[in-house]
Design an enzyme around this catalytic site. Structure first.
Site, PDB file in Angstrom:
ATOM      1  N   LYS A 140       0.826  -1.190   0.000  1.00  0.00           N
ATOM      2  CA  LYS A 140       0.000   0.000   0.000  1.00  0.00           C
ATOM      3  C   LYS A 140       0.872   1.257   0.000  1.00  0.00           C
ATOM      4  CE  LYS A 140      -1.636   1.797   3.913  1.00  0.00           C
ATOM      5  NZ  LYS A 140      -0.951   2.440   5.048  1.00  0.00           N
ATOM      6  N   HIS A 232      -7.339  -0.270   5.718  1.00  0.00           N
ATOM      7  CA  HIS A 232      -7.492  -1.164   6.871  1.00  0.00           C
ATOM      8  C   HIS A 232      -8.904  -1.116   7.472  1.00  0.00           C
ATOM      9  CE1 HIS A 232      -3.258  -1.159   6.406  1.00  0.00           C
ATOM     10  NE2 HIS A 232      -2.938  -0.243   7.291  1.00  0.00           N
TER      11      HIS A 232
HETATM   12  C1  BG6 Z   1       0.131   1.340   8.462  1.00  0.00           C
HETATM   13  C2  BG6 Z   1       0.053   2.846   8.564  1.00  0.00           C
HETATM   14  O1  BG6 Z   1      -0.484   0.904   7.271  1.00  0.00           O
HETATM   15  O2  BG6 Z   1      -0.508   0.753   9.572  1.00  0.00           O
HETATM   16  C3  BG6 Z   1       0.614   3.322   9.888  1.00  0.00           C
HETATM   17  O3  BG6 Z   1       0.763   3.429   7.496  1.00  0.00           O
HETATM   18  C4  BG6 Z   1      -0.009   2.589  11.028  1.00  0.00           C
HETATM   19  O4  BG6 Z   1       0.441   4.721  10.032  1.00  0.00           O
HETATM   20  C5  BG6 Z   1       0.080   1.086  10.802  1.00  0.00           C
HETATM   21  O5  BG6 Z   1       0.694   2.925  12.225  1.00  0.00           O
HETATM   22  C6  BG6 Z   1      -0.619   0.298  11.888  1.00  0.00           C
HETATM   23  O6  BG6 Z   1      -0.380  -1.058  11.709  1.00  0.00           O
HETATM   24  P1  BG6 Z   1      -0.185  -2.036  12.922  1.00  0.00           P
HETATM   25  O7  BG6 Z   1      -0.081  -3.392  12.320  1.00  0.00           O
HETATM   26  O8  BG6 Z   1       1.051  -1.613  13.638  1.00  0.00           O
HETATM   27  O9  BG6 Z   1      -1.401  -1.861  13.783  1.00  0.00           O
END
Ligand code: BG6
Length: 462
Positions: A140, A232
């Site tokens: 992404k 997400h």
């Molecule tokens: C990423 C974002 O896709 O997901 C980040 O770019 C974010 O800003 C992260 O912190 C969160 O992912 P995880 O797996 O650490 O909850």
């Protein structure tokens, strides 16, 4: 566009573009090591990058990226590593890559590179015939709005068809996210009440207690809606709101997710509160007059028989009080209040899905306060890690799927299109986001997004 299950052969080799980059160092190389150590991965891994390192240097780099290692397992991974150093715009790089992969069977090209290079690499691969008998995996963000996502997709489709494209959304690799689907459809308890007749609102909170750190330039070009909502959190909404798929088939699941996203109305600016934490503008890489949001709270509406009239509220941001991912479904209250709730009116029943940092389900029920005639909330909880044991990391599952070919934990393009459509009207709003203090729950008006306000996030299981 082909939505068929197509050919999903297992890969004979993994080609990792951007092997010396940040994402490879933080996520991909550690995941490859853990898969190797667990005996789940043993295949040639050809790193590609513009680098002065030689193969020994790359192995050293990988060892540092992986951290504390078991020598035997790391030795196996290092033994599988190869390096093709070169520029992605130079056909010579791909000619050397072709020699390196000759005879290795079906290929997975994993693009841990900035999105501006996705098409460049795809074209280079095609120029060397390496788009045949191969899958392309891209990270992404996939586009920055609907038009640019379509354009990027068209560029990739010139060289790889949809069945051979995989768009990473690492949330889909998280066990607790997938567990939502199992919890919903393996049990019969929830489904009868999982609709507008019983649910008043659904609240999804993805909070992070850290700021944008050293990602100022990246973050400022994106903001919270692009960074985590479009991908997400709308994926999460789809999994929570979709109808039961007719089978466990990957396509059946993806189709149901698409159907529910189709029914989500485009979000209106009046359903959104954006915030920016104080101090953000002083971050390296951030424009001094930036109107990028670091917090968002919004309401989405789903036009379906199951969900009409139920607000789906999403909030996410940086520099919030905690780091948590939790879904709270609020049930309608009983039609008649027979029991008081002590000093306050009795609260509604809540169903909480905790996803991070620990995973589990809590039902907030009401019970009789001993010795009194009123109610008291009692949580009924299951801590999945305690009961079920440790979970695999998201990137390990994403890589294992990239290699095996299973498409279900990736974003199919029609889902990506729908999610860009849903956020389209609230991207790049001209108004300055409202300021909020670091460590708060965002600007004050965000509290009014769900009817009756946000439910407090549950603390961890004890
Ligand atoms: C990423 C974002 O896709 O997901 C980040 O770019 C974010 O800003 C992260 O912190 C969160 O992912 P995880 O797996 O650490 O909850």
């Amino acid at each position: 566009m082909g939505h068929g299950s197509g050919h999903t052969p297992r890969a004979g080799a993994l080609v990792l573009f951007g092997v010396t980059g940040d994402l490879a160092r933080k996520m991909v190389l550690p995941a490859l090591y853990h898969l190797t150590a667990a005996g789940k991965l043993d295949l040639p891994i050809i790193g590609v990058a513009k680098t002065d390192l030689d193969l020994e240097g790359l192995r050293e780099h990988a060892r540092k990226a992986v951290g504390g290692v078991d020598d035997a397992a790391f030795g196996k991974l290092a033994g599988n590593l190869r390096l093709v150093a070169g520029d992605y715009r130079d056909p010579g790089t791909f000619a050397r890559l072709r020699e390196e992969v000759a005879g290795k069977g079906f290929l997975v090209h994993y693009l841990a590179v900035p999105p501006s290079l996705f098409s460049v690499v795809a074209e280079g691969l095609a120029g060397a015939g390496l788009n045949r008998e191969a899958r392309l995996v891209v990270e992404k963000p996939f586009g920055e709005d609907l038009d640019s996502a379509r354009q990027l997709n068209d560029e990739l489709l010139r060289h790889f068809d949809e069945d051979h494209l995989r768009r990473v959304d690492h949330f889909l690799g998280k066990e607790p996210v997938e567990d939502l689907m199992v919890f919903r459809f393996a049990n019969t308890l929830l489904e009868p009440i999982w609709n507008r007749n019983h649910i008043r609102s659904v609240q999804i909170t993805m909070a992070e207690d850290f700021d944008v750190r050293d990602r100022g330039a990246f973050y400022d070009a994106n903001g919270t809606i692009r960074d985590v909502v479009q991908n997400h959190l709308l994926q999460l909404l789809a999994i929570l709101a979709m109808d039961p798929p007719p089978s466990t088939d990957a396509r059946a699941q993806l189709d149901e997710k698409w159907r529910v996203l189709r029914a989500v109305q485009a979000i209106e600016p009046s359903d959104v509160v954006r915030g920016q934490y104080t101090g953000y503008l002083d971050t390296d890489g951030v424009r001094p007059d930036s109107t990028t949001e670091t917090f968002v709270a919004l309401r989405a509406h789903i036009d379906s028989w199951r969900w009409a009239g139920v607000p789906w509220c999403i909030r996410s941001g940086k520099a919030l009080p905690t780091t948590d991912l939790e879904v709270v479904a609020e049930l309608r209250r009983p039609p008649v209040t027979m029991f008081r709730g002590g000093d306050a009116p009795p609260g509604p029943n809540l169903i909480r899905f905790r996803l991070q940092p620990d995973a589990g389900v809590t039902f907030d029920l009401l019970a009789k306060e001993p010795g009194k005639q009123h109610t008291r909330p009692v949580p009924v909880s299951v801590d999945f890690t305690k009961v079920l044991g440790p979970m695999e990391a998201a990137y390990e599952r994403i890589l294992a799927d990239a290699i095996s070919g299973d498409p279900r934990r990736f974003a199919r393009f029609d889902l990506v299109e729908e999610s860009w459509r849903i956020v389209h009207r609230v991207l790049d709003l001209p108004e300055r986001p409202l300021p909020y203090e670091k460590g708060s729950w965002g600007p004050e008006p965000a509290a009014k997004i769900p009817p009756g306000g946000w439910h407090e996030i549950s603390t961890t299981f004890d």
